[in-house]
Design a protein around this motif. Structure first.
Motif, PDB file in Angstrom:
ATOM      1  N   HIS A 192       0.832  -1.212   0.000  1.00  0.00           N
ATOM      2  CA  HIS A 192       0.000   0.000   0.000  1.00  0.00           C
ATOM      3  C   HIS A 192       0.862   1.255   0.000  1.00  0.00           C
ATOM      4  CE1 HIS A 192       0.972  -0.952   4.140  1.00  0.00           C
ATOM      5  NE2 HIS A 192       0.588   0.233   4.538  1.00  0.00           N
ATOM      6  N   ARG A 193       2.065   1.160   0.557  1.00  0.00           N
ATOM      7  CA  ARG A 193       2.972   2.317   0.539  1.00  0.00           C
ATOM      8  C   ARG A 193       3.703   2.407  -0.802  1.00  0.00           C
ATOM      9  NH1 ARG A 193       4.120   4.539   5.648  1.00  0.00           N
ATOM     10  NH2 ARG A 193       6.111   5.280   4.859  1.00  0.00           N
ATOM     11  N   LYS A 195       2.674   1.532  -3.621  1.00  0.00           N
ATOM     12  CA  LYS A 195       1.759   2.028  -4.641  1.00  0.00           C
ATOM     13  C   LYS A 195       1.565   3.538  -4.538  1.00  0.00           C
ATOM     14  CE  LYS A 195       0.640  -1.206  -7.324  1.00  0.00           C
ATOM     15  NZ  LYS A 195       0.471  -1.123  -8.769  1.00  0.00           N
ATOM     16  N   LYS A 196       1.851   4.112  -3.344  1.00  0.00           N
ATOM     17  CA  LYS A 196       1.729   5.561  -3.177  1.00  0.00           C
ATOM     18  C   LYS A 196       3.086   6.231  -3.344  1.00  0.00           C
ATOM     19  CE  LYS A 196      -2.147   5.184   0.053  1.00  0.00           C
ATOM     20  NZ  LYS A 196      -2.116   3.824   0.653  1.00  0.00           N
ATOM     21  N   LEU A 198       5.757   5.515  -1.597  1.00  0.00           N
ATOM     22  CA  LEU A 198       6.480   5.582  -0.331  1.00  0.00           C
ATOM     23  C   LEU A 198       7.336   4.328  -0.148  1.00  0.00           C
ATOM     24  CD1 LEU A 198       3.437   6.690   1.856  1.00  0.00           C
ATOM     25  CD2 LEU A 198       5.345   8.157   1.150  1.00  0.00           C
TER      26      LEU A 198
ATOM     27  N   VAL B  45      -5.435  -4.621  -1.331  1.00  0.00           N
ATOM     28  CA  VAL B  45      -4.229  -4.536  -0.498  1.00  0.00           C
ATOM     29  C   VAL B  45      -3.652  -3.127  -0.599  1.00  0.00           C
ATOM     30  CG1 VAL B  45      -1.921  -5.446  -0.123  1.00  0.00           C
ATOM     31  CG2 VAL B  45      -3.750  -6.993  -0.778  1.00  0.00           C
ATOM     32  N   ALA B  46      -3.669  -2.559  -1.810  1.00  0.00           N
ATOM     33  CA  ALA B  46      -3.075  -1.226  -2.014  1.00  0.00           C
ATOM     34  C   ALA B  46      -3.859  -0.142  -1.295  1.00  0.00           C
ATOM     35  CB  ALA B  46      -2.988  -0.917  -3.502  1.00  0.00           C
ATOM     36  N   TYR B  48      -4.900  -0.137   1.698  1.00  0.00           N
ATOM     37  CA  TYR B  48      -4.682  -0.119   3.146  1.00  0.00           C
ATOM     38  C   TYR B  48      -4.156   1.260   3.564  1.00  0.00           C
ATOM     39  CZ  TYR B  48      -4.093  -2.610   7.513  1.00  0.00           C
ATOM     40  OH  TYR B  48      -4.234  -3.057   8.791  1.00  0.00           O
ATOM     41  N   THR B  50      -2.016   4.242   5.201  1.00  0.00           N
ATOM     42  CA  THR B  50      -0.637   4.366   5.691  1.00  0.00           C
ATOM     43  C   THR B  50      -0.651   5.084   7.028  1.00  0.00           C
ATOM     44  OG1 THR B  50      -0.437   6.386   4.438  1.00  0.00           O
ATOM     45  CG2 THR B  50       0.418   4.415   3.414  1.00  0.00           C
TER      46      THR B  50
END
Lengths: 255, 147, 402
Positions: A192-193, A195-196, A198, B45-46, B48, B50
């Protein structure tokens, strides 16, 4: 004459039909046999293909990676569930090896062996190896654990049946059963990070930058350079898991 | 063909058809989009949330501290490595305060003597003997610890 | 402290050496011990039935139908422990709908269905079809309806149709033998294909599972055969019993040889994992492996059954010996499964230490629940024997199929 000809054409039609049906049967029967070729196949990664590098010489065993991982990913706080943890190896003068990881290293480490008896000591941070031929993906019976197109091994927690076969198949002990979700849970490389744009939480918060991740297909990425310039080694290479977690200065005692 | 074989064949065809219909109906929508898994799982999943927001975000408000830190040996360490995740604090800076750890045990996580730590990698102290009565922060500024 | 984790904190204090932090709790517990045990009983019982039918061992005739019904009763239960050990039991259907073909476990679903539906069920059906037609005319109430439904509405009992039953049943049996091998070989493969675990990862695993399955299945049918005769107060056909015991004896010897070969190979090659495995065998597995599995489950039965091959005491004594031996063999094979499943998880994959395992009394993975899963097949068997009494069958001899 005419009859004979008709017969012949019918025969050749039957022959052709028979052959095409046969070919269809053979090709449709093949995929199940391809199933045994999972680990024998070459990994496929095109485009971005994530790998990880950990420098054991830089690791100071602060346990920040393990701690931030639990916070970022809501891993249960009890000391039985870890996506990321640190081990302290101590090789004594008499050759015996002591390995410790109290609470995964989250509370820090103390050296339990007197300095005079120590031949060598070091920390080894552990996490999912995001293998290219993951034994865990291979054995998942339903396709709930899989390798993303970027080479990150993920779990679909709405689809996992909780059979624990993958827990058995992972040679690195990186999977656990989530006590409330009742499905398997593991490191996502902070997908998830990523993909952003990070960094994974453990890498973002490593005070000595001992761990990095990036694109293995990009020769200019930090990871690719790390692998090129250092003596890197993966864990349990004889198992041919296609591990993409490369350690610098890994000792042979580490398993 | 004997009648038992006929009936069994009918039964078999019925059962296999039921199975195939169920397989069609119950296979999740995005299954097989990229591989043998639910393609939508990637997005799930993506999605989620931060929790660690990164030092750049801290700089927006606490620029003086970030700048001061950037000159010392702790320059490479992210703010949240010591202060904890900032996701609540950036939403509500007044009530959601971050940790300001100042105990000896906290500093010892990195700076206590341990044979496993490389001497090159980190400054180490015998925390049992080095001013055992005082908190580290009484002498050392954690953002510029060389002082 | 959350009581949910109490047993884990307790286990944490019993860790010996170093284990990965996620390895404290065993992923597979008693239910997964039961699964290969029960599946093995099925495969073994079926193979005994096939001996009579395909290999024409006439003296085993009285056990043919009992062996089939026993196999069927256990087959119905075989997947239950599996489903109940899942973290998400209600999602079990995914294994059939989206099977991941590289997983041995996914294939097992289809192997199981093939074996249950196509082999066992059909063979029993062909064997009972004509009888069910006859019985449906005599019986009343529930039984009558059950017979009618199960005979699929066919009422033909002509000699011609019976010949077809026999012929088709024979074909199914012939298909059934490789299927039984496949079924239990596959269970072995589920363990044998895990390269991360040196205690499991051996090509011998499917073969060992297969032969131990035959041992346990034959022992079970022998016991069921004796018990059914005791209950019905019938004189036991000693020729039949001696023949079963003879086959049991030979197959235990093959099984013992294969398992010894596997261990000898392990010791001789003494690979990286050798140290931890020898510690496992001499420590945590000592009682269950050397005492229960080898001594009680193999050596004593080999001696007692071996003696019976050339010294035959009185019938009552022989029956007593067979009864005790059969129970010992079943206990031994149960612990063989135990040692594979539990033993394989007691040592860390880091090879630096051990975790511990304590079987709970209650709970879904507890002793009581496990006992229930072992008792249910016998209840099903009793029901099947009530519904399809082999001793009331009209057709005694199979028509020989050339």
């Amino acid at each position: 004459m005419k009859v004979a000809k008709e017969n012949q054409s019918r025969r050749s039609f039957l022959k052709n039909a028979g052959m095409s049906v046969g070919a269809l049967l053979v090709t449709s029967a093949l995929p199940p046999f391809n199933a045994i070729l999972f680990a024998a196949n070459k990994p496929k990664g095109k485009g971005i293909w994530y790998g990880i590098a950990i420098d054991i010489e830089k690791c100071i065993g602060c346990g920040n990676c393990a701690k931030t991982c639990k916070t970022e990913n809501d891993v249960p706080p009890e000391p039985f569930f870890f996506r990321s943890w640190v081990e302290q190896y101590t090789i004594k003068n008499d050759g015996t090896i002591k390995v410790e990881s109290p609470n995964g290293g989250i509370d820090g480490f103390t050296q339990s062996v007197p300095d005079g008896e120590i031949e060598k000591s070091f920390f080894v941070p552990k996490m999912c190896n995001h293998c290219a031929k993951s034994p865990c993906v291979q054995v998942c019976p339903v396709g709930a654990t899989f390798e993303s197109p970027e080479g990150v091994v993920l779990v679909d927690d709405t689809y996992c049946i909780g059979c624990r076969y993958c827990v058995q198949a992972c040679p690195y002990g990186c999977r656990y059963i989530h006590p409330t979700k009742n499905v398997v849970d593991k490191c996502t490389l902070c997908y998830h990070r990523l993909k952003k744009g990070l960094n994974p939480a453990c890498m973002e918060n490593c005070p000595t930058k001992a761990r990095i991740s990036g694109d293995l297909n990009d020769p200019e990425s930090e990871v690719s350079k790390f692998i090129k310039t250092k003596n890197v080694y993966v864990l349990k290479p004889h198992l041919n898991t296609g591990s993409k977690l490369y350690y610098n200065a890994l000792n042979q005692e580490v398993r | 063909m004997p009648i038992q074989l006929k009936r069994l064949l009918i039964l078999g065809v019925v059962l296999v058809s039921i199975f195939l219909i169920l397989k069609y109906l119950m296979t999740p929508e995005s299954f097989g989009q990229y591989g043998h898994y639910r393609g939508k799982a990637l997005d799930e999943v993506a999605a989620y949330p931060t929790k660690y927001v990164g030092s750049e975000t801290c700089y927006d408000c606490h620029d003086s501290i970030v700048l001061a830190k950037s000159e010392g040996p702790h320059s490479g360490i992210g703010c949240e490595s010591c202060h904890g995740p900032g996701f609540k604090h950036i939403e509500d800076p007044e009530t959601e305060k971050l940790d300001k750890p100042n105990t000896r045990a906290f500093c010892a996580h990195c700076h206590a003597f341990n044979k496993a730590r490389s001497e090159k990698a980190i400054t180490q102290q015998n925390i049992l003997e080095h001013n055992p009565e005082d908190n580290c922060t009484e002498c050392h500024n954690p953002h510029q610890p060389q002082q | 402290m959350n009581p949910q984790f109490e047993h884990l904190y307790q286990a944490l204090t019993k860790v010996d050496g170093y284990i990965y932090p996620n390895e404290i709790e065993l992923s597979w517990s008693i239910l997964i011990v039961l699964y290969p045990f029960i599946t093995g009983l099925v495969a073994g019982a079926f193979i005994l039935a096939s001996l009579e039918r395909v290999f024409n061992v006439k003296s085993l005739k009285p056990t043919y139908v009992i062996a089939l019904l026993t196999a069927f009763a256990f087959m119905l239960v075989a997947t239950m422990p599996l489903i109940f050990h899942l973290g998400q039991p209600l999602r079990f259907w995914e294994i059939m709908i989206t099977p991941h073909l590289t997983s041995a476990m996914a294939i097992f679903g289809f192997v199981y269905l093939w074996y249950l539906m196509v082999v066992l069920l059909l063979e029993i059906w062909f064997d009972y079809r004509a009888d069910m037609v006859v019985w449906s005319k005599e019986a009343t109430g529930l039984k009558k309806w059950l017979y009618k439904i199960f005979s699929l509405g066919i009422s033909d009992v002509s000699p011609e149709s019976r010949r077809w039953d026999d012929k088709l049943g024979y074909i199914v049996t012939v298909i059934g033998i490789p299927s039984a091998f496949l079924l239990h070989g596959y269970v072995g493969f589920i363990f044998g294909s895990i390269k991360a675990n040196p205690w499991w990862s051996t090509v011998m695993m499917p073969v060992i599972f297969l032969f131990s399955a035959m041992v346990s299945g034959i022992a079970l049918v022998m016991l069921v055969f004796m018990i059914v005769n005791y209950i019905r107060k019938q004189k036991i056909d000693m020729l039949c019993l001696d023949t079963i015991a003879k086959y049991l004896f030979y197959i235990i010897i093959i099984d013992f040889t294969l398992e010894s070969l596997d261990q000898i190979h392990r010791f001789y090659e003494a690979e990286e994992s050798f140290e931890i495995i020898s510690l496992l065998m001499s420590g945590k597995l000592f009682v269950t492996l050397l005492i229960f599995q080898v001594l009680i489950g193999m050596i004593i039965p080999v001696i007692s059954l071996g003696t019976m091959q050339f010294y035959k005491p009185k019938e009552k004594i022989r029956q007593g010996i067979y009864l005790v031996t059969g129970i010992l063999v079943l206990v031994g094979i149960f612990f063989m499964r135990w040692n594979v499943v539990i033993g394989g998880q007691l040592f860390s994959k880091s090879f630096y230490g051990f975790t511990s395992f304590k079987l709970a009394l209650i709970g879904p993975e507890g002793f009581l629940m496990a006992s229930i899963w072992l008792i249910i097949p016998f209840l099903i068997l009793a029901f099947l024997l009530w519904l399809f009494p082999p001793w009331k069958k009209t057709q005694e001899e199979h028509v020989s199929v050339e």
